[in-house]
Design a protein around this motif. Sequence first.
Motif, mmCIF file in Angstrom:
data_model
loop_
_atom_site.group_PDB
_atom_site.id
_atom_site.type_symbol
_atom_site.label_atom_id
_atom_site.label_comp_id
_atom_site.label_asym_id
_atom_site.label_seq_id
_atom_site.Cartn_x
_atom_site.Cartn_y
_atom_site.Cartn_z
ATOM 1 N N GLY A 1 -32.498 -25.743 -1.122
ATOM 2 C CA GLY A 1 -33.792 -25.724 -1.788
ATOM 3 C C GLY A 1 -34.949 -25.840 -0.826
ATOM 4 N N LEU A 2 -34.800 -26.677 0.197
ATOM 5 C CA LEU A 2 -35.870 -26.827 1.186
ATOM 6 C C LEU A 2 -35.960 -25.612 2.107
ATOM 7 C CD1 LEU A 2 -35.408 -30.610 2.021
ATOM 8 C CD2 LEU A 2 -37.250 -29.555 0.705
ATOM 9 N N ASN B 1 -38.939 -20.560 3.346
ATOM 10 C CA ASN B 1 -38.941 -19.084 3.337
ATOM 11 C C ASN B 1 -40.057 -18.555 2.458
ATOM 12 O OD1 ASN B 1 -36.752 -18.933 5.050
ATOM 13 N ND2 ASN B 1 -35.247 -18.771 3.400
ATOM 14 N N ASP B 2 -40.299 -19.218 1.316
ATOM 15 C CA ASP B 2 -41.387 -18.795 0.432
ATOM 16 C C ASP B 2 -42.741 -18.967 1.114
ATOM 17 O OD1 ASP B 2 -39.601 -18.173 -1.567
ATOM 18 O OD2 ASP B 2 -39.742 -20.132 -2.538
ATOM 19 N N LEU B 3 -42.900 -20.078 1.819
ATOM 20 C CA LEU B 3 -44.150 -20.294 2.535
ATOM 21 C C LEU B 3 -44.361 -19.246 3.620
ATOM 22 C CD1 LEU B 3 -44.114 -24.204 2.923
ATOM 23 C CD2 LEU B 3 -45.612 -22.841 1.449
ATOM 24 N N SER C 1 -32.860 -22.623 10.401
ATOM 25 C CA SER C 1 -33.502 -21.928 9.291
ATOM 26 C C SER C 1 -34.905 -22.399 8.954
ATOM 27 C CB SER C 1 -32.630 -22.051 8.028
ATOM 28 O OG SER C 1 -31.338 -21.547 8.256
ATOM 29 N N ILE C 2 -35.287 -23.616 9.340
ATOM 30 C CA ILE C 2 -36.585 -24.160 8.928
ATOM 31 C C ILE C 2 -37.528 -24.201 10.123
ATOM 32 C CG2 ILE C 2 -37.786 -26.185 8.033
ATOM 33 C CD1 ILE C 2 -35.422 -26.777 6.317
ATOM 34 N N PRO C 3 -38.646 -23.460 10.064
ATOM 35 C CA PRO C 3 -39.568 -23.421 11.200
ATOM 36 C C PRO C 3 -40.547 -24.585 11.251
ATOM 37 C CG PRO C 3 -40.273 -21.878 9.514
ATOM 38 C CD PRO C 3 -38.968 -22.462 9.036
ATOM 39 N N ALA C 4 -40.938 -25.114 10.079
ATOM 40 C CA ALA C 4 -41.962 -26.161 10.051
ATOM 41 C C ALA C 4 -41.429 -27.436 10.696
ATOM 42 C CB ALA C 4 -42.391 -26.434 8.610
ATOM 43 N N LYS C 5 -42.081 -27.898 11.740
ATOM 44 C CA LYS C 5 -41.562 -29.030 12.505
ATOM 45 C C LYS C 5 -41.480 -30.303 11.681
ATOM 46 C CE LYS C 5 -42.925 -27.408 17.103
ATOM 47 N NZ LYS C 5 -43.707 -27.691 18.327
#
Length: 220
Positions: free
Chosen positions: A208-209, A214-216, A46-50
């Motif tokens: 939350g993270l 997702n907001d970014l 779910s989180i793209p930012a490395k």
Amino acid sequence: MWGKVQIGYFAVLTTHILCRLAGLDAAAAVSKVLLMPILIFWTYRSIPAKSVKRLLLIALFFAWLGDIFLIFEGQLYFMLGLGGFLLGHACYIALFVPQRGKGYSRLWPVLFFFILFYRVLLMHSIPADLKVPVLVYILVICSMWSFASLRENISKKSFEKVLVGAGLFVLSDSFIAVGKFLDLPTDNLMSLWVMASYGLAQYLIVEGLVAQENDLGKRM
């Protein structure tokens, strides 16, 4: 809206709690060990930012090690479990520090908790050889909670979920300390409170993270 991962996580957490209530220790241990891998899978997907993904995955991995060590009895395993969670909290701090603002008035609850919990409740109950490790651990978890409360320039949803998750994590660790160091008439329900608050804490921090990322993504 919940997906299969979220439903699976709470199904495993509920299974763990029911197994503890029923005295099925082996099944409870297995279900406990499955919790963090589910959150690791969710984070990876779910989180793209490395940078965020890497730190969160490491935090969850150390929490998973802590879960495994605390299954066993004895001071050595307790210290190893403490070390695993300590490193996990350090990763959370590293995630929260870049987002800190200057709302220092939010830190009063953390300071109050530290004074009440360590100085009043635990200071004279902890064995001499554990005083320093436990003090360091309490300072680290309070720092994690503090930096969670100082996050700014993020969505309200992300802020609230991470802050509540951090507070529940501190509460879970408090239950562990009360059960281990204070001479109170506790029973098996204490361990259930530990796992219920811990399981929800980890879930809310991850959610939350994920919401933050997702907001970014929507802003880009």
